[in-house]
Write a protein that holds these residues in place. Sequence first.
Motif, PDB file in Angstrom:
ATOM      1  N   GLU A  89       0.706  -1.258  -0.014  1.00 56.31           N
ATOM      2  CA  GLU A  89      -0.125   0.016  -0.069  1.00 56.31           C
ATOM      3  C   GLU A  89       0.759   1.100   0.050  1.00 56.31           C
ATOM      4  OE1 GLU A  89      -2.565  -0.131   3.258  1.00 56.31           O
ATOM      5  OE2 GLU A  89      -3.581  -2.016   2.330  1.00 56.31           O
ATOM      6  N   ARG A  90       0.330   2.311  -0.639  1.00 58.06           N
ATOM      7  CA  ARG A  90       1.280   3.563  -0.667  1.00 58.06           C
ATOM      8  C   ARG A  90       1.163   4.249   0.568  1.00 58.06           C
ATOM      9  NH1 ARG A  90       2.789   5.285  -5.463  1.00 58.06           N
ATOM     10  NH2 ARG A  90       2.119   4.308  -7.527  1.00 58.06           N
ATOM     11  N   LEU A  91       2.447   4.948   0.910  1.00 56.93           N
ATOM     12  CA  LEU A  91       2.586   5.591   2.192  1.00 56.93           C
ATOM     13  C   LEU A  91       2.936   7.126   1.419  1.00 56.93           C
ATOM     14  CD1 LEU A  91       2.905   5.950   5.396  1.00 56.93           C
ATOM     15  CD2 LEU A  91       5.458   5.143   4.794  1.00 56.93           C
ATOM     16  N   ASP A  92       2.183   8.092   2.283  1.00 54.15           N
ATOM     17  CA  ASP A  92       2.951   9.633   1.982  1.00 54.15           C
ATOM     18  C   ASP A  92       3.921   9.799   2.944  1.00 54.15           C
ATOM     19  OD1 ASP A  92       3.186  12.195   1.234  1.00 54.15           O
ATOM     20  OD2 ASP A  92       1.085  12.494   1.312  1.00 54.15           O
ATOM     21  N   ALA A  93       5.166   9.426   2.541  1.00 56.86           N
ATOM     22  CA  ALA A  93       6.163   9.162   3.621  1.00 56.86           C
ATOM     23  C   ALA A  93       6.493  10.795   3.676  1.00 56.86           C
ATOM     24  CB  ALA A  93       7.353   8.501   3.199  1.00 56.86           C
ATOM     25  N   HIS A  94       6.732  11.535   2.686  1.00 59.44           N
ATOM     26  CA  HIS A  94       7.273  12.896   2.569  1.00 59.44           C
ATOM     27  C   HIS A  94       6.446  13.753   3.601  1.00 59.44           C
ATOM     28  CE1 HIS A  94      10.545  12.313  -0.300  1.00 59.44           C
ATOM     29  NE2 HIS A  94       9.384  11.616  -0.899  1.00 59.44           N
ATOM     30  N   ARG A  95       5.109  13.614   3.554  1.00 58.64           N
ATOM     31  CA  ARG A  95       4.000  14.435   4.091  1.00 58.64           C
ATOM     32  C   ARG A  95       4.170  14.055   5.794  1.00 58.64           C
ATOM     33  NH1 ARG A  95      -0.756  13.386   6.837  1.00 58.64           N
ATOM     34  NH2 ARG A  95      -0.755  11.381   5.776  1.00 58.64           N
ATOM     35  N   LEU A  96       4.430  12.584   6.165  1.00 61.58           N
ATOM     36  CA  LEU A  96       4.544  12.338   7.200  1.00 61.58           C
ATOM     37  C   LEU A  96       5.685  12.669   8.084  1.00 61.58           C
ATOM     38  CD1 LEU A  96       3.124   8.696   7.342  1.00 61.58           C
ATOM     39  CD2 LEU A  96       2.153  10.680   8.059  1.00 61.58           C
ATOM     40  N   ALA A  97       7.060  12.731   7.393  1.00 62.80           N
ATOM     41  CA  ALA A  97       8.299  13.144   7.552  1.00 62.80           C
ATOM     42  C   ALA A  97       8.278  14.609   7.992  1.00 62.80           C
ATOM     43  CB  ALA A  97       9.265  12.839   6.501  1.00 62.80           C
ATOM     44  N   GLY A 147      10.659  17.886  16.052  1.00 62.21           N
ATOM     45  CA  GLY A 147      11.736  18.867  15.745  1.00 62.21           C
ATOM     46  C   GLY A 147      13.032  18.063  15.010  1.00 62.21           C
ATOM     47  N   VAL A 148      12.707  16.818  14.825  1.00 61.46           N
ATOM     48  CA  VAL A 148      13.569  15.924  14.065  1.00 61.46           C
ATOM     49  C   VAL A 148      13.412  15.731  12.717  1.00 61.46           C
ATOM     50  CG1 VAL A 148      14.693  13.617  13.812  1.00 61.46           C
ATOM     51  CG2 VAL A 148      14.039  14.427  16.001  1.00 61.46           C
ATOM     52  N   ARG A 149      14.150  16.122  11.971  1.00 59.37           N
ATOM     53  CA  ARG A 149      14.120  16.246  10.409  1.00 59.37           C
ATOM     54  C   ARG A 149      14.553  15.005   9.668  1.00 59.37           C
ATOM     55  NH1 ARG A 149      11.990  18.982   6.616  1.00 59.37           N
ATOM     56  NH2 ARG A 149      11.689  20.846   7.917  1.00 59.37           N
ATOM     57  N   LEU A 150      13.895  14.157   9.096  1.00 60.23           N
ATOM     58  CA  LEU A 150      14.346  12.798   8.725  1.00 60.23           C
ATOM     59  C   LEU A 150      14.159  13.037   6.951  1.00 60.23           C
ATOM     60  CD1 LEU A 150      12.257  10.698  10.749  1.00 60.23           C
ATOM     61  CD2 LEU A 150      14.628  11.111  11.199  1.00 60.23           C
ATOM     62  N   THR A 151      15.194  12.480   6.366  1.00 66.10           N
ATOM     63  CA  THR A 151      15.117  12.451   5.015  1.00 66.10           C
ATOM     64  C   THR A 151      14.293  11.032   4.369  1.00 66.10           C
ATOM     65  OG1 THR A 151      17.257  13.658   4.878  1.00 66.10           O
ATOM     66  CG2 THR A 151      16.643  12.531   2.692  1.00 66.10           C
ATOM     67  N   VAL A 152      13.537  11.105   3.568  1.00 65.62           N
ATOM     68  CA  VAL A 152      12.939  10.059   2.968  1.00 65.62           C
ATOM     69  C   VAL A 152      13.768   9.526   1.758  1.00 65.62           C
ATOM     70  CG1 VAL A 152      10.831   9.008   1.970  1.00 65.62           C
ATOM     71  CG2 VAL A 152      10.378  10.827   3.488  1.00 65.62           C
ATOM     72  N   TYR A 177      11.835   3.705   3.813  1.00 65.34           N
ATOM     73  CA  TYR A 177      13.311   3.930   4.544  1.00 65.34           C
ATOM     74  C   TYR A 177      13.348   5.379   4.802  1.00 65.34           C
ATOM     75  CZ  TYR A 177      14.591  -0.754   3.209  1.00 65.34           C
ATOM     76  OH  TYR A 177      14.223  -2.039   3.075  1.00 65.34           O
ATOM     77  N   VAL A 178      14.114   5.863   5.986  1.00 61.45           N
ATOM     78  CA  VAL A 178      14.363   7.194   6.294  1.00 61.45           C
ATOM     79  C   VAL A 178      15.764   7.579   6.731  1.00 61.45           C
ATOM     80  CG1 VAL A 178      11.902   8.153   6.594  1.00 61.45           C
ATOM     81  CG2 VAL A 178      13.360   7.081   8.572  1.00 61.45           C
ATOM     82  N   ARG A 179      16.284   8.575   6.553  1.00 56.90           N
ATOM     83  CA  ARG A 179      17.668   8.788   7.111  1.00 56.90           C
ATOM     84  C   ARG A 179      17.935  10.073   8.059  1.00 56.90           C
ATOM     85  NH1 ARG A 179      22.693   6.636   5.410  1.00 56.90           N
ATOM     86  NH2 ARG A 179      21.889   6.017   3.610  1.00 56.90           N
ATOM     87  N   TRP A 180      18.272   9.567   9.210  1.00 59.70           N
ATOM     88  CA  TRP A 180      18.474  10.680  10.178  1.00 59.70           C
ATOM     89  C   TRP A 180      19.487  11.901  10.213  1.00 59.70           C
ATOM     90  CZ3 TRP A 180      15.926  10.428  15.302  1.00 59.70           C
ATOM     91  CH2 TRP A 180      15.007   9.379  15.568  1.00 59.70           C
ATOM     92  N   PRO A 181      19.345  12.599  10.739  1.00 57.13           N
ATOM     93  CA  PRO A 181      20.518  13.856  10.386  1.00 57.13           C
ATOM     94  C   PRO A 181      22.009  13.157  10.664  1.00 57.13           C
ATOM     95  CG  PRO A 181      18.840  14.831  11.714  1.00 57.13           C
ATOM     96  CD  PRO A 181      18.401  13.218  11.478  1.00 57.13           C
ATOM     97  N   VAL A 226       8.765   5.533  13.986  1.00 57.72           N
ATOM     98  CA  VAL A 226      10.048   5.373  13.327  1.00 57.72           C
ATOM     99  C   VAL A 226      10.871   4.247  13.947  1.00 57.72           C
ATOM    100  CG1 VAL A 226      12.234   6.522  12.497  1.00 57.72           C
ATOM    101  CG2 VAL A 226      10.162   7.856  12.487  1.00 57.72           C
ATOM    102  N   GLN A 227      11.143   3.221  13.290  1.00 59.43           N
ATOM    103  CA  GLN A 227      11.622   2.111  14.033  1.00 59.43           C
ATOM    104  C   GLN A 227      12.799   1.760  13.596  1.00 59.43           C
ATOM    105  OE1 GLN A 227       8.435  -0.836  13.733  1.00 59.43           O
ATOM    106  NE2 GLN A 227       7.745  -0.227  15.561  1.00 59.43           N
ATOM    107  N   GLU A 228      13.841   1.061  14.475  1.00 60.32           N
ATOM    108  CA  GLU A 228      15.045   0.715  13.940  1.00 60.32           C
ATOM    109  C   GLU A 228      15.199  -0.526  12.672  1.00 60.32           C
ATOM    110  OE1 GLU A 228      18.536  -2.011  16.185  1.00 60.32           O
ATOM    111  OE2 GLU A 228      16.633  -2.002  17.239  1.00 60.32           O
TER     112      GLU A 228
END
Length: 291
Positions: free
Chosen positions: A12-20, A28-33, A46-50, A102-104
Amino acid sequence: MTTSPRGWKRTERLDAHRLAEALCTGTGVRLTVEGPCPGGEVGAAYVRWPDGHRSVLKSRPGARIEDLRAGPLAVCEVLRRHGYPCPSTELALQVGGAAVLVQELLPGAPVTRPDHADLDRALALNEAQAGLLADRADVPEMNLYLVDDGPGYCLHEPLRRHGRRSGDLERRIASLGAAHPPRLSGGDVVHHDFHHGNLLRTDGAVTGVIDWDGACRGDRRFDLVTLRFGLHADEQAPGVVDRLDAILDGMPDDVLRLSWAHMGLRMVDWAIRHFAPGDVDHWIDLAEQRL
């Protein structure tokens, strides 16, 4: 649970950018999709932390963070304290009507065609779930939904409407449910979606078990029934299914039949609503075997 007979998972599709963006606003945490998780991981990216490390972003529409903290997230905390390979939750936020996590990101790749060694590992993991929630009455017990509908799955009406075989199956399941308590009691951890695609493996070793969204308290042997339904999705290595069937044959009848009824209802309902007509018979064939 979003499963398919030939691939076990349905994407199923996930609007990851909107959720990030929502997570950034709320925490206050900015994740890169980076992109969607492969292999049918439902509602995940998948997302990447600062600091550069990667994680998995997931959304649970209709779920509340407080309910997850009392159920699946609490279960995972117990498992991790006992060295069980399940992911930690690094962020959790309510975004409208959805719980966003956001999980390991655990290492390894999903098991695609389990062999006997994989079955040994799955059985050992299941054994490790025994008794871990015996003193956690605060964690909800597993609801079987044999009489009433589940939250978006285990729906009864699709079986009643689809045809004679599915209607007969639903009546047998509802009759069984009416004669037993609605919940599968016990002090074990129940994964609730313990199929081989949720087991991660690297160089012959299990590196993780993922998708604990439905985790609860109950009888761990339910997960072996789920595993059996997962093996029905595709052709498996010789002897693996027969060996698991022999293990199921040794389970108490009430645990086996109630668990089998739940999984039969779950998969036939999902197939009716999401798959081709021929796939429905594929799952009815299995559901009828132990009812």
